[in-house]
Write a protein that holds these residues in place. Structure first.
Motif, PDB file in Angstrom:
ATOM      1  N   LYS A  56       0.835  -1.192   0.000  1.00 54.51           N
ATOM      2  CA  LYS A  56       0.000   0.000   0.000  1.00 54.51           C
ATOM      3  C   LYS A  56       0.874   1.248   0.000  1.00 54.51           C
ATOM      4  N   GLY A  57       0.295   2.340  -0.467  1.00 57.53           N
ATOM      5  CA  GLY A  57       1.011   3.611  -0.467  1.00 57.53           C
ATOM      6  C   GLY A  57       1.616   3.974  -1.807  1.00 57.53           C
ATOM      7  N   GLY A  58       1.658   3.059  -2.774  1.00 61.06           N
ATOM      8  CA  GLY A  58       2.218   3.367  -4.091  1.00 61.06           C
ATOM      9  C   GLY A  58       1.247   4.160  -4.946  1.00 61.06           C
ATOM     10  N   THR A  59       1.792   4.802  -5.974  1.00 62.67           N
ATOM     11  CA  THR A  59       0.963   5.627  -6.864  1.00 62.67           C
ATOM     12  C   THR A  59       0.781   5.007  -8.241  1.00 62.67           C
ATOM     13  N   GLY A  60       1.579   4.024  -8.600  1.00 64.87           N
ATOM     14  CA  GLY A  60       1.487   3.448  -9.940  1.00 64.87           C
ATOM     15  C   GLY A  60       2.095   4.317 -11.019  1.00 64.87           C
ATOM     16  N   LEU A  61       2.955   5.273 -10.638  1.00 69.02           N
ATOM     17  CA  LEU A  61       3.575   6.171 -11.599  1.00 69.02           C
ATOM     18  C   LEU A  61       5.075   5.961 -11.743  1.00 69.02           C
ATOM     19  N   GLY A  62       5.682   5.169 -10.859  1.00 68.66           N
ATOM     20  CA  GLY A  62       7.141   5.033 -10.872  1.00 68.66           C
ATOM     21  C   GLY A  62       7.674   4.463 -12.170  1.00 68.66           C
ATOM     22  N   LEU A  63       7.155   3.304 -12.584  1.00 69.52           N
ATOM     23  CA  LEU A  63       7.639   2.677 -13.816  1.00 69.52           C
ATOM     24  C   LEU A  63       7.232   3.476 -15.053  1.00 69.52           C
ATOM     25  N   ALA A  64       6.054   4.123 -15.005  1.00 74.51           N
ATOM     26  CA  ALA A  64       5.663   4.976 -16.122  1.00 74.51           C
ATOM     27  C   ALA A  64       6.638   6.137 -16.291  1.00 74.51           C
ATOM     28  N   LEU A  65       7.089   6.708 -15.161  1.00 73.39           N
ATOM     29  CA  LEU A  65       8.076   7.781 -15.229  1.00 73.39           C
ATOM     30  C   LEU A  65       9.411   7.261 -15.751  1.00 73.39           C
ATOM     31  N   VAL A  66       9.800   6.056 -15.344  1.00 72.03           N
ATOM     32  CA  VAL A  66      11.043   5.456 -15.846  1.00 72.03           C
ATOM     33  C   VAL A  66      10.993   5.309 -17.362  1.00 72.03           C
ATOM     34  N   GLN A  67       9.887   4.788 -17.853  1.00 72.79           N
ATOM     35  CA  GLN A  67       9.761   4.606 -19.304  1.00 72.79           C
ATOM     36  C   GLN A  67       9.766   5.945 -20.034  1.00 72.79           C
ATOM     37  N   ARG A  68       9.085   6.950 -19.475  1.00 74.34           N
ATOM     38  CA  ARG A  68       9.035   8.252 -20.123  1.00 74.34           C
ATOM     39  C   ARG A  68      10.428   8.885 -20.177  1.00 74.34           C
ATOM     40  N   LEU A  69      11.170   8.805 -19.100  1.00 70.87           N
ATOM     41  CA  LEU A  69      12.518   9.380 -19.081  1.00 70.87           C
ATOM     42  C   LEU A  69      13.459   8.636 -20.025  1.00 70.87           C
ATOM     43  N   ALA A  70      13.312   7.310 -20.094  1.00 72.59           N
ATOM     44  CA  ALA A  70      14.165   6.530 -20.998  1.00 72.59           C
ATOM     45  C   ALA A  70      13.868   6.881 -22.456  1.00 72.59           C
ATOM     46  N   HIS A  71      12.599   6.977 -22.825  1.00 71.88           N
ATOM     47  CA  HIS A  71      12.239   7.330 -24.201  1.00 71.88           C
ATOM     48  C   HIS A  71      12.682   8.737 -24.545  1.00 71.88           C
TER      49      HIS A  71
END
Length: 490
Positions: A430-445
């Motif tokens: 609990k406590g996660g936002t579900g945005l961490g991996l999406a941000l990783v992918q966005r920064l990598a692209h």
């Protein structure tokens, strides 16, 4: 575009030259052959008349051989006067009795002695050389008492024809060279507005918004395209400015109320009855989660709202620095953080992006790693064979950053959805936002790379971020000093 226009102009010019020069060459070749035949026929007719007079006067042994020799020298051929019995009356070159009788079997001589026509023209090859032969009857009797045969080699005519063809080819090449120079100037002039639009488009793609493109010459379609491009660039600049303003305002307007709410909840804690402390703790947790969600959304908006300008980053230094920062946090959770890898050389990434990528991957790995497990940060460069294949295909060479944990891992379907915004795996803490991996992918692209999730062996998850190399690849070299020092400190 310049090359296409130049190729088009040259193709049209070459087609016109071919349509003009090929018929001209054939017309000249036929005219030369006809002129040669006419000259031979005239000589045969003249010599036939002279031979008739000489035979009538009984002077065939005096005047006729001299006239035959002069005529043969003038035309550069061979002449023979032969009677119906095969006897040689006069010749420009020595002939044996057998050769003289063989002349009777020639189709042109036979036709002339039969009186079927005033002259008979034949083309034959003797000794590897082509000859044009003309035979004319002597006298008007039927059948005639003798025949004159003139044979002229055609090499001279063929030589003139070949020279004319060569001159036509050289003239065509000269014309093509002149047309190429003129066409290149015209193509450059026609393509100049397109090149200006292309440069403006490249600047726009790199993130630097160009000023209005001024196109005052060129076709109407190009001027219309330039006007449309200017409208598109202005609209895009307005949208980006609006997004930047929204990000700045949201950062201020959301952070301040959330900080005030968090402070009021903290101050409310002494006044809350023991029965309400669970609700207060849940409210504090949700407030912290909302604050992290706002931070994540603003972080994801960052690469989109600013110019995508990549910097040269040393991944070894960044990995060593983040290892030093996160190692105490992992130690408190009884998880070992290991740094390993190879010397890879610099990579291209957005400023600060590699640090954010590592922070998010390490945070996810820590939240899913059980006590006593190990999380590994590993740098890996591509092998020499892979680099050669990439260079041959025109592709960039990449450096892979791995963050490997020993947690429960994900199924293949979950790994495919893990980069979606706000998606969280079933059973996630609990406590996660579900945005961490999406941000990783966005920064990598945004940095020209890509991100992926793989199953680790024997269990866990392997998060891989590939970033393009910025300089000479030093893959598979011994570990760098930063990696060795970080490993030694473990």
């Amino acid at each position: 575009m310049t090359r296409r226009l130049l190729l088009t102009y040259l193709s049209i010019a070459a087609l016109v030259l071919l349509c003009l020069e090929i018929p001209l060459g054939f017309v000249y070749s036929r005219a030369e052959r006809d002129r040669m035949i006419s000259a031979a026929q005239e000589e045969a007719a003249s010599l036939s008349a002279f031979a008739e007079l000489s035979l009538a006067a009984g002077r065939e042994d005096e005047d006729l051989p001299r006239r035959v020799t002069e005529c043969a020298g003038r035309i550069g051929g061979q002449i023979a006067v032969i009677d119906r019995s095969g006897s040689l009356i006069a010749a420009s070159h020595p002939l044996s009795a057998r050769e003289a009788r063989e002349l009777l079997g020639r189709p042109d001589v036979a036709a002339a002695l039969n009186g079927t026509g005033s002259a008979d023209v034949r083309t034959s090859r003797i000794g590897g050389m082509r000859y044009l032969s003309v035979a004319a009857p002597v006298g008007h009797a039927t059948p005639p008492e003798a025949a004159v045969r003139i044979s002229v080699p055609t090499d001279t005519v063929h030589g003139r024809v070949h020279r004319v063809w060569l001159l036509l080819v050289l003239a065509g090449l000269a014309v093509l060279a002149v047309v190429a120079g003129f066409a290149f100037a015209v193509a450059r002039w026609a393509a100049r507005p397109v090149h200006e639009l292309q440069r403006a488009t490249v600047r726009l793609a790199d993130g630097s918004l160009p000023g209005p493109v001024t196109v005052t010459d060129g076709p109407p379609e190009i001027r219309s395209l330039a006007a449309t491009f200017n409208q598109t660039a202005a609209r895009l600049e307005h949208l980006l400015a609006s997004q930047r303003a929204f990000a700045a305002e949201a950062s201020h307007q959301l952070k301040t109320p959330l900080a005030a709410l968090r402070l009021r909840l903290d101050n409310l804690e002494p006044a809350v009855a023991p029965s309400g402390r669970a609700s207060l703790t849940a409210a504090l947790t949700e407030t912290d989660r909302l604050a992290r969600l706002v931070e994540g959304l603003l972080a994801m908006a960052g690469p989109e709202e600013r110019a995508v300008t990549r910097d040269v980053v040393d991944p070894e230094r960044v990995c060593a620095e983040r290892h030093r920062t996160w190692a105490p946090v992992f130690e408190q959770r009884q998880v070992l953080l290991v740094l390993a890898g190879e010397r890879t050389g610099p990579v291209l990434a957005l400023p600060g992006a590699l640090e954010q990528i590592l922070d998010n991957l390490l945070s996810n790995a820590l939240s899913h790693s059980p006590p006593g497990s190990t999380v590994t940060i590993r740098l890996r460069g591509r092998h020499a064979s892979e680099r050669r294949r990439a260079a041959a295909d025109g592709r960039a060479s990449f450096v892979d950053l791995h963050v490997i944990d020993q947690g429960p891992g994900m199924t293949e379907e979950q790994r495919l959805r893990a980069f979606d915004r706000f998606w969280r795996a079933p059973g996630a803490p609990k406590g996660g936002t579900g945005l961490g991996l999406a941000l990783v992918q966005r920064l990598a692209h945004a940095g020209g790379g890509h991100a992926a999730l793989r199953a680790a062996s024997p269990g866990g998850l392997d998060a891989v971020v590939s970033l393009p190399c910025a300089g000479p690849d030093r893959s598979l070299s011994p570990p760098s000093a930063s990696l060795r020092q970080a490993t030694a400190r473990r």
